[in-house]
Write a protein that holds these residues in place. Structure first.
Motif, PDB file in Angstrom:
ATOM      1  N   THR A 165       0.826  -1.209   0.000  1.00  8.10           N
ATOM      2  CA  THR A 165       0.000   0.000   0.000  1.00  8.10           C
ATOM      3  C   THR A 165       0.857   1.255   0.000  1.00  8.10           C
ATOM      4  O   THR A 165       0.645   2.175  -0.800  1.00  8.10           O
ATOM      5  CB  THR A 165      -0.932   0.001   1.222  1.00  8.10           C
ATOM      6  N   PHE A 166       1.848   1.296   0.876  1.00  5.29           N
ATOM      7  CA  PHE A 166       2.635   2.518   1.030  1.00  5.29           C
ATOM      8  C   PHE A 166       3.832   2.590   0.086  1.00  5.29           C
ATOM      9  O   PHE A 166       4.486   3.627   0.006  1.00  5.29           O
ATOM     10  CB  PHE A 166       3.097   2.654   2.481  1.00  5.29           C
ATOM     11  N   GLN A 167       4.108   1.493  -0.628  1.00  3.93           N
ATOM     12  CA  GLN A 167       5.150   1.532  -1.651  1.00  3.93           C
ATOM     13  C   GLN A 167       4.553   1.491  -3.056  1.00  3.93           C
ATOM     14  O   GLN A 167       5.247   1.222  -4.026  1.00  3.93           O
ATOM     15  CB  GLN A 167       6.134   0.374  -1.446  1.00  3.93           C
ATOM     16  N   ASN A 168       3.249   1.771  -3.119  1.00  4.89           N
ATOM     17  CA  ASN A 168       2.550   1.945  -4.399  1.00  4.89           C
ATOM     18  C   ASN A 168       2.664   0.741  -5.325  1.00  4.89           C
ATOM     19  O   ASN A 168       3.001   0.871  -6.507  1.00  4.89           O
ATOM     20  CB  ASN A 168       3.053   3.205  -5.117  1.00  4.89           C
ATOM     21  N   SER A 169       2.374  -0.433  -4.786  1.00  2.00           N
ATOM     22  CA  SER A 169       2.278  -1.616  -5.632  1.00  2.00           C
ATOM     23  C   SER A 169       1.102  -1.448  -6.593  1.00  2.00           C
ATOM     24  O   SER A 169      -0.029  -1.200  -6.173  1.00  2.00           O
ATOM     25  CB  SER A 169       2.065  -2.866  -4.770  1.00  2.00           C
ATOM     26  N   VAL A 170       1.366  -1.563  -7.884  1.00  7.13           N
ATOM     27  CA  VAL A 170       0.327  -1.352  -8.893  1.00  7.13           C
ATOM     28  C   VAL A 170      -0.808  -2.349  -8.709  1.00  7.13           C
ATOM     29  O   VAL A 170      -1.993  -1.990  -8.777  1.00  7.13           O
ATOM     30  CB  VAL A 170       0.928  -1.467 -10.308  1.00  7.13           C
ATOM     31  N   GLU A 171      -0.469  -3.597  -8.446  1.00  5.87           N
ATOM     32  CA  GLU A 171      -1.493  -4.632  -8.297  1.00  5.87           C
ATOM     33  C   GLU A 171      -2.398  -4.349  -7.096  1.00  5.87           C
ATOM     34  O   GLU A 171      -3.628  -4.441  -7.191  1.00  5.87           O
ATOM     35  CB  GLU A 171      -0.825  -5.997  -8.138  1.00  5.87           C
ATOM     36  N   THR A 172      -1.783  -3.995  -5.977  1.00  4.93           N
ATOM     37  CA  THR A 172      -2.569  -3.718  -4.773  1.00  4.93           C
ATOM     38  C   THR A 172      -3.449  -2.493  -4.957  1.00  4.93           C
ATOM     39  O   THR A 172      -4.636  -2.495  -4.594  1.00  4.93           O
ATOM     40  CB  THR A 172      -1.635  -3.514  -3.567  1.00  4.93           C
ATOM     41  N   TRP A 173      -2.896  -1.436  -5.538  1.00  7.65           N
ATOM     42  CA  TRP A 173      -3.680  -0.215  -5.702  1.00  7.65           C
ATOM     43  C   TRP A 173      -4.766  -0.368  -6.757  1.00  7.65           C
ATOM     44  O   TRP A 173      -5.821   0.274  -6.665  1.00  7.65           O
ATOM     45  CB  TRP A 173      -2.770   0.969  -6.015  1.00  7.65           C
ATOM     46  N   ASN A 174      -4.540  -1.207  -7.744  1.00  2.00           N
ATOM     47  CA  ASN A 174      -5.613  -1.491  -8.701  1.00  2.00           C
ATOM     48  C   ASN A 174      -6.794  -2.148  -7.993  1.00  2.00           C
ATOM     49  O   ASN A 174      -7.963  -1.846  -8.276  1.00  2.00           O
ATOM     50  CB  ASN A 174      -5.103  -2.396  -9.818  1.00  2.00           C
ATOM     51  N   GLU A 175      -6.478  -3.042  -7.063  1.00  2.00           N
ATOM     52  CA  GLU A 175      -7.533  -3.719  -6.310  1.00  2.00           C
ATOM     53  C   GLU A 175      -8.260  -2.740  -5.388  1.00  2.00           C
ATOM     54  O   GLU A 175      -9.493  -2.765  -5.283  1.00  2.00           O
ATOM     55  CB  GLU A 175      -6.926  -4.862  -5.496  1.00  2.00           C
ATOM     56  N   ILE A 176      -7.497  -1.868  -4.730  1.00  2.00           N
ATOM     57  CA  ILE A 176      -8.112  -0.874  -3.848  1.00  2.00           C
ATOM     58  C   ILE A 176      -8.996   0.078  -4.649  1.00  2.00           C
ATOM     59  O   ILE A 176     -10.144   0.357  -4.270  1.00  2.00           O
ATOM     60  CB  ILE A 176      -7.029  -0.089  -3.085  1.00  2.00           C
ATOM     61  N   CYS A 177      -8.470   0.579  -5.756  1.00  2.00           N
ATOM     62  CA  CYS A 177      -9.235   1.524  -6.579  1.00  2.00           C
ATOM     63  C   CYS A 177     -10.496   0.880  -7.139  1.00  2.00           C
ATOM     64  O   CYS A 177     -11.549   1.529  -7.233  1.00  2.00           O
ATOM     65  CB  CYS A 177      -8.361   2.049  -7.717  1.00  2.00           C
ATOM     66  N   GLU A 178     -10.401  -0.386  -7.502  1.00  2.00           N
ATOM     67  CA  GLU A 178     -11.572  -1.083  -8.033  1.00  2.00           C
ATOM     68  C   GLU A 178     -12.643  -1.233  -6.957  1.00  2.00           C
ATOM     69  O   GLU A 178     -13.843  -1.055  -7.223  1.00  2.00           O
ATOM     70  CB  GLU A 178     -11.158  -2.461  -8.557  1.00  2.00           C
ATOM     71  N   HIS A 179     -12.211  -1.544  -5.742  1.00  2.00           N
ATOM     72  CA  HIS A 179     -13.168  -1.669  -4.642  1.00  2.00           C
ATOM     73  C   HIS A 179     -13.815  -0.322  -4.327  1.00  2.00           C
ATOM     74  O   HIS A 179     -15.024  -0.241  -4.070  1.00  2.00           O
ATOM     75  CB  HIS A 179     -12.463  -2.219  -3.399  1.00  2.00           C
TER      76      HIS A 179
END
Length: 267
Positions: A104-118
């Motif tokens: 989350t805090f190192q801006n993982s693209v995969e994680t943030w894509n999931e967060i943004c989608e939610h």
């Protein structure tokens, strides 16, 4: 009405918890966080036709808190989903949580894509602007505020130390583990996760004496009508009532004091 009350400082908003309480007390479901966020952003700098700024402007912190609240709730959902699906996460949640926080805090693209989608699915297609790999307002990001709210809402207890949030993600050094990306250069270590505790709603009434709550509500009405003396008298009465019942060390006492401060600010 809530937006106007926040702009006029009638409702003090300090963090995601007080924002949630304000929305619930006004009968607003949390899925309308996106509406509050968009209106707050639009009200930060409202210019009239003659070039002057309408006062009072919306504090920038309100929009930032709205984004933090949506992100924290999305991360809570990710944790709950992973706990249901993965036995290893249920048995040893610390490694998963540390990895998720790092992503989350190192801006993982995969994680943030999931967060943004939610966030899009649950908050009316809202687009995150401050956080994530595709953020456009990164200068308004406060990592400690986001970390604090994530821990509050998910029941995560972390060790107190100086966390260096300026570390960048290194995709080449990442490896797949437990549905998250684990970094070699990480902000959070597994040992930083001290505990995970259940988050439950208290059955204790918020106001130990309803007369004090009614006095404060009346004070809010007087303040909205710019009857500052009457508002001060009713708020002070509410403060005296709760102090007699609970003493000085109680949340309702702080609420009354905060509102009295708001009244004095207008005088």
């Amino acid at each position: 009405q809530l937006i106007d009350d926040i702009r006029k400082c009638n409702i003090p908003i300090a963090d995601g918890k007080t924002l949630t309480q304000a929305m619930h007390s006004n009968g607003i479901n949390m899925r309308y966080l996106s509406e509050i966020a968009e209106r707050s952003l639009a009200s930060e700098n409202v210019i009239t036709p003659n070039g002057t700024t309408l006062l009072p402007p919306m504090p920038q912190s309100i929009y930032e808190l709205c984004e933090i609240e949506m992100i924290a709730r999305s991360i809570k959902w990710i944790i709950r989903r992973s706990r249901r699906k993965n036995v290893a996460v249920r048995q040893t949640p610390a490694s998963f949580i540390a990895s998720l926080l790092n992503n989350t805090f190192q801006n993982s693209v995969e994680t943030w894509n999931e967060i943004c989608e939610h966030v899009k699915d649950h908050y009316n297609n809202f687009q995150i602007k401050i956080w994530g790999s595709s953020a456009t307002m990164t200068n308004r990001a406060f990592p400690l505020a986001l970390l604090r709210r994530i821990c509050q809402i998910s029941g995560i207890v972390i060790n107190a130390r100086e966390y260096k949030f300026d570390q960048e993600q290194k995709p080449a050094e990442s490896e797949k583990k437990q549905d998250v990306i684990v970094q070699s250069d990480t902000i959070f270590k597994v040992t930083d996760i001290a505990d995970v505790v259940p988050v439950v709603k208290s059955s204790i009434p918020e106001w130990p004496i309803t007369e004090a709550r009614d006095c404060l509500e009346t004070a809010k009405v007087h303040l909205a009508q710019k009857e500052f003396v009457k508002a001060y008298e009713r708020a002070n009465e509410a403060l005296n009532l709760v102090t007699q019942v609970t003493g000085s060390a109680h949340l309702t006492v702080a609420t009354c004091c905060s509102f009295i401060g708001t009244i004095l600010h207008h005088l």
